[in-house]
Design an enzyme around this catalytic site. Sequence first.
Site, short mmCIF file in Angstrom:
data_model
loop_
_atom_site.label_atom_id
_atom_site.label_comp_id
_atom_site.label_asym_id
_atom_site.label_seq_id
_atom_site.Cartn_x
_atom_site.Cartn_y
_atom_site.Cartn_z
N HIS A 1 126.90 -80.51 68.20
CA HIS A 1 126.75 -79.87 67.22
C HIS A 1 125.76 -80.21 66.07
O HIS A 1 125.17 -78.78 65.37
CB HIS A 1 127.85 -80.35 67.01
CG HIS A 1 129.29 -79.50 68.15
ND1 HIS A 1 130.06 -78.87 67.76
CD2 HIS A 1 129.66 -80.82 68.85
CE1 HIS A 1 130.60 -78.92 68.66
NE2 HIS A 1 130.75 -79.90 69.32
N ASP B 1 120.70 -78.13 59.95
CA ASP B 1 122.01 -77.91 60.12
C ASP B 1 121.61 -77.70 61.40
O ASP B 1 121.45 -76.56 61.57
CB ASP B 1 122.50 -76.87 58.62
CG ASP B 1 124.74 -77.42 59.06
OD1 ASP B 1 124.97 -78.51 60.17
OD2 ASP B 1 124.60 -77.32 57.17
#
Length: 466
Positions: A154, A361
């Site tokens: 992720h 991110d």
Amino acid sequence: MSRLIVVSNRVAPIRAGKVAAGGLAVGVYDALRQSGGIWFGWSGDVGASPQVQSETVGNITYVTLGLTKRDYDQYYRGFSNATLWPIFHYRIDLARYNREEYDGYRRVNAMLAEKLKPLLKPDDIIWIHDYHLIPFAEACRQLGIRNRIGFFLHIPFPPPEILTVIPPHNELLKTLCYYDLIGFQTETDRLAFQDYVTREVRGVIEADGSLTAYGQNFRAGVYPIGVVPDEIAQLAEGYKGRTHPMRRASDRRRQTIIAVDRLDYSKGLVERFRAYESFLDNYPEHRNNVEFLQIAPTSRSDVRTYQHIREQLESQAGHLNGRLSDLDWTPLHYLNKSYDRRVLMGLFRQADIGFVTPLRDGMNLVAKEYVAAQNPDDPGVLVLSRFAGAARELTSALIVNPYDCIGMAEALDRALRMPLAERRDRHAHMMRAIRAADLDAWRDNFLRDLRSFVSRPKGRAQAAAS
Ligand code: GDG
């Protein structure tokens, strides 16, 4: 259809058969409902003996176990969150390495694989999530588990020069290669991984696109995680709660900026507060006409770097408001609380700017949620960091560099002045991207590739092993 077994560090809590909202939880829950299966992982309890507990709701069995204090400190707080998280977010300066924590990380992965083994059937498909569980497939193989096993990362995957700062990087990456399929959020992440495999350990890219390294043959692909746009639109439209408190403070409609992040140094909050202050200094005409709502629920508050960033933000927020506030105007509302998802989506819809500026991110679901929550007839503007995975898809956002304070201030000014026609065009373009890569596509594409993967004969793979 074969059953699906999902393993994640935390198992999403079940409330009357409903899982908590959020990308991973919702996506995985739907997949489990379709095929039936097991969701396996840590219950969140610390200090308990690692006793396995299970609860079946419909065709999904939730199997959880607690961690001992030592396991929690070494596996979760230590190697996962004080070594892997900072390094994978390119923050060598914030990382530490402790060999005992790494041993604990390996030990907990092996323990989890052992606890999972008796629950498995031969044709089950196993899907592992995130950086806490890199060695999980290798631990399974050592126990003789032959099922197909996929892994989705992720968070970003760092370039080899950064990854190799982790002393046992080679051993760690070797364990990763035991998966049949490794999924990344973006092509940049996949290429960084491929770069490591081919340059550091002389792995081979096969003619069929699969990779061979450390005697293993596997695939690496890109599966950007998405949202469920219709569900978000429905929540946002249906929110009848109060509008932003700051809109009540004045008869005049103030423009609003919103940001929502876990309180984490990777999210760029310090730089964002600085940029907002510089925006108010450089464009004084916006003073008293704009307010910024930053929601930042605390996270990992027992890790030292997180305590430090929290103090820094409190000081910045106090300084900014002390210097610029007026009797009827508070420029920054900084809230360390979490809110119901319905409220968040409603607040997104009411805000003129979504200010999403992480330093790094994996994807950033907030960016996609903000866009999906907008009224298409009068949408707000997304100001988005180029270092969020989402920037690859949401190219019609105002893309900024979070290290460029003045550049971010300029983007805020431009967003607040943007004509309706341009806002609509940009929004429509971003919605097309969000629909094309929604949460169903993420899950279905990953599971399709995992189910269809056929490993190359081992003899060939062994020959290429370094
Ligand atoms: C990791 C990766 C990747 C936040 N505050 C509240 C709340 N949230 C929800 C948001 C969003 C989710 O949490 C956060 O997701 P992000 O993607 O923004 O960030 P991470 O938590 O760091 O997630 C990231 C993601 O995994 C998925 O692959 O995109 O890059 O770091 O859904 O809305 N939800 C509620 N109240 C809050 O106060 N209800």
